[in-house]
Structures are given as C-alpha cells and as structure tokens.
Design an enzyme around this catalytic site. Structure first.
Site, PDB file in Angstrom:
ATOM      1  N   LYS A 177       0.842  -1.172  -0.016  1.00  0.00           N
ATOM      2  CA  LYS A 177       0.080  -0.001  -0.091  1.00  0.00           C
ATOM      3  C   LYS A 177       0.923   1.187  -0.238  1.00  0.00           C
ATOM      4  O   LYS A 177       0.727   2.265  -0.873  1.00  0.00           O
ATOM      5  CB  LYS A 177      -0.971   0.029   1.221  1.00  0.00           C
ATOM      6  CG  LYS A 177      -1.783   1.208   1.182  1.00  0.00           C
ATOM      7  CD  LYS A 177      -2.704   1.129   2.710  1.00  0.00           C
ATOM      8  CE  LYS A 177      -3.517   2.646   2.560  1.00  0.00           C
ATOM      9  NZ  LYS A 177      -4.255   2.529   3.924  1.00  0.00           N
ATOM     10  N   ASN A 181       0.723   4.394  -2.543  1.00  0.00           N
ATOM     11  CA  ASN A 181       0.439   5.714  -2.387  1.00  0.00           C
ATOM     12  C   ASN A 181       1.708   6.694  -2.542  1.00  0.00           C
ATOM     13  O   ASN A 181       1.509   7.739  -2.947  1.00  0.00           O
ATOM     14  CB  ASN A 181       0.224   5.802  -0.377  1.00  0.00           C
ATOM     15  CG  ASN A 181      -1.082   5.242  -0.100  1.00  0.00           C
ATOM     16  OD1 ASN A 181      -2.233   5.396  -0.842  1.00  0.00           O
ATOM     17  ND2 ASN A 181      -1.170   4.912   0.750  1.00  0.00           N
ATOM     18  N   ASN A 185      -0.200   9.456  -4.557  1.00  0.00           N
ATOM     19  CA  ASN A 185      -0.603  10.641  -3.953  1.00  0.00           C
ATOM     20  C   ASN A 185       0.193  12.183  -4.187  1.00  0.00           C
ATOM     21  O   ASN A 185      -0.271  12.857  -4.693  1.00  0.00           O
ATOM     22  CB  ASN A 185      -0.668  10.315  -2.550  1.00  0.00           C
ATOM     23  CG  ASN A 185      -1.569   9.404  -2.205  1.00  0.00           C
ATOM     24  OD1 ASN A 185      -2.368   8.854  -2.921  1.00  0.00           O
ATOM     25  ND2 ASN A 185      -1.986   9.486  -0.734  1.00  0.00           N
ATOM     26  N   SER A 247      -6.206  11.127  -1.689  1.00  0.00           N
ATOM     27  CA  SER A 247      -6.229  11.862  -0.687  1.00  0.00           C
ATOM     28  C   SER A 247      -5.269  13.165  -0.567  1.00  0.00           C
ATOM     29  O   SER A 247      -5.873  14.083   0.067  1.00  0.00           O
ATOM     30  CB  SER A 247      -6.206  11.030   0.609  1.00  0.00           C
ATOM     31  OG  SER A 247      -4.924  10.467   0.741  1.00  0.00           O
TER      32      SER A 247
END
Length: 294
Positions: A177, A181, A185, A247
């Site tokens: 993960k 990210n 991100n 995010s």
C-alpha cells in the site's frame, strides 16, 4: 458489534455508514458534520445510496468493542492518547502511511490490527459522503500471522456487506500500500490531476520510479516486494480509481496539511541509500505545506 469510528471524514464516514447497517456505530468527528449526522442521519450517495443513523459526537466514548481509526497519520499520536481512556477489545487502523499501528499499540491495552482499504470516498458536505468506488478492506495482525480477533473483526465487516479479507501477511500488505501511495498521492497532488491521468502522461514514469524505490526499501526491511509487483499495483490502482482524486490531492485542494511525512517522507527517512524520487516529491510537498498559509 459496538464500533467507534475515530476520524469521521471521507473514508471514516463511508466505512462507518456501511457498518452502521449492521452494527452499533459511533462516529467521532468534527462540527458541523457531527451535528448534521445527529439531526438528519448520514446520507451515502454514489455507488450505493442509503441513509443510516449512527451516533455522532466530537468526544471519545467510554468503551467499544472495536475502535476503527481513520484519522490522518499526523494525528495518530493524539488519537492514541485519547483512546487510552476508552475500554476497547480491539483497534483497527485503516490509515495511510506507515507507523500508525506501532503508535497505537504503544499506548492501547488491546489488540491492534493493521488494515488497508481501497474503497473510494469523498465528504461532499456535512452529513453526506459520496461513495466513489467499490474496493476491499484487508486486515490482520500488524506483525503478521492469524488471530481470533482479526477473524472476528473480518466477520463483522463482511456482515455489513463490506468486501473483506483477513490476511496473515499484513507487513507485506502495508508496504504494498505504501508503494501505491508513494507512486500516486504526491504526483497527482502536485500535478492537480485525477488518478487516471497517470496512465498516459509523463508522470507515469515518476510514479513508477517512486514505487520501485519504495519496493527497494521494503526489501531492506525484510519484505519480499519485487519492483515489478510494486509498479503493477500502482498501475492497477490508477486504472481502478481513474476518476478519483487522491487523498493528498484533496488535502492540497483544501489547503490542509498532508500525510507526506508518513508516505514519501517515510520512504526517504527509512532508506539506507538515496531514493531521489521520493526525496524530491517529499521536498516539494513539504515546501507547499510551509508556504500554504502565506
């Protein structure tokens, strides 16, 4: 199951809303979201549309069977201290970044599970969360292995209709993960693009290099994560969440602090050799954070 969701923002509200269809749920969040949920219930729109009526408050309850932590990584230490006064049977982190579970376990007198979540969510307005994409929750013991606690939490999630896998290899899952990210991100946040824009642009090479560097650091930590696996996971998430805003993109758009220290910054600080792509991405986002209020 009596569940308290700590951090009722986008993801916390969505997962909490899904759980509230089957369980007693308390959302711990901020105003005015809490007041709207208290007065009118929580509306979920998008991939599924329904309204539920969980409890909602700004303070921690005195006890719960499970604490589901979905706050930003930079708030983990504060939340851990607050939860220390709550009687819990278990705690599950579904946060971004690395190091959250160890911070929680250092303070809490209960089993702390690790988890990942690929459901898409965006808090549209107080009292309403958009369900922007179906995904999966993966959870298990933070140091790996199997446990009755993880099995029980997994069963509770599945009973609420949440696609859930109980995994015995959570350390590997967390690094996977992190690679995703790290690749998506900061790149999407700095470029101000949806995830899908990385599929066919000059930025796809940057995302892939950030993932490869993360995989190399994972291997230094004893995690078997090949470069090819890390890059393929980034590509899969880009494809599966093409219309989503990451995010970190959402944080920058809102002028808020990001989780860069727990993502690309974590890779750079953990590495024993230079990881120039992650260092550059972390430096750029930190520069934006330092000057965002000027």
């Amino acid at each position: 199951m009596d569940i308290v969701v700590v951090g009722a923002g986008s993801l916390g509200s969505l997962v909490g809303g899904l759980l509230a269809r089957e369980h007693d749920v308390t959302l711990v969040g901020r105003e005015p979201h809490v007041s709207q949920v208290t007065e009118r219930g929580l509306s979920v729109v998008g991939a599924e549309e329904f309204r539920v009526h969980p409890n909602a408050q700004t303070a921690m309850p005195e006890r719960a069977d499970l604490a589901l932590v979905t706050v930003k990584a930079y708030d983990t230490a504060t939340v851990a201290a607050d939860l220390a006064d709550c009687t819990l049977d278990a705690c599950l982190s579904l946060q971004n970044g690395m190091g959250n579970e160890s911070q929680l376990a250092a303070v809490l007198d209960c089993s702390v599970l690790a988890g990942t979540c690929s459901y898409g969510a965006r808090l549209r307005e107080p009292g309403t969360v958009a369900f922007t994409g179906r995904g999966e929750v993966v959870l298990g013991e933070r140091n790996g292995g199997q446990s009755a606690v993880a099995d029980s939490v997994g069963a509770a999630f599945r009973a609420a209709g949440i696609e859930t896998t109980v995994a015995a290899d959570m350390p590997t899952r967390l690094w996977e993960k992190l690679a995703v990210n790290a690749g998506i991100n900061a790149v999407t946040a700095l470029a101000r693009v949806e995830n899908g824009a990385l599929a066919d642009s000059p930025a796809d090479a940057i995302a892939a290099d950030a993932a490869r560097e993360t995989a190399a650091v994972a291997r230094e930590q004893g995690i078997d994560l090949p470069d090819e696996r890390a890059v393929s996971l980034v590509e899969r998430v880009v494809d599966d969440t093409a219309a989503n805003h990451s995010s970190m993109y959402q944080d920058i758009s809102a002028g808020q602090q990001t989780e860069i220290d727990a993502i690309n910054g974590y890779v750079a600080e953990t590495a024993t050799e230079r990881v120039p792509v992650n260092e550059t991405l972390a430096g750029l986002v930190r520069t934006w954070e330092r000057h965002r209020e000027r």
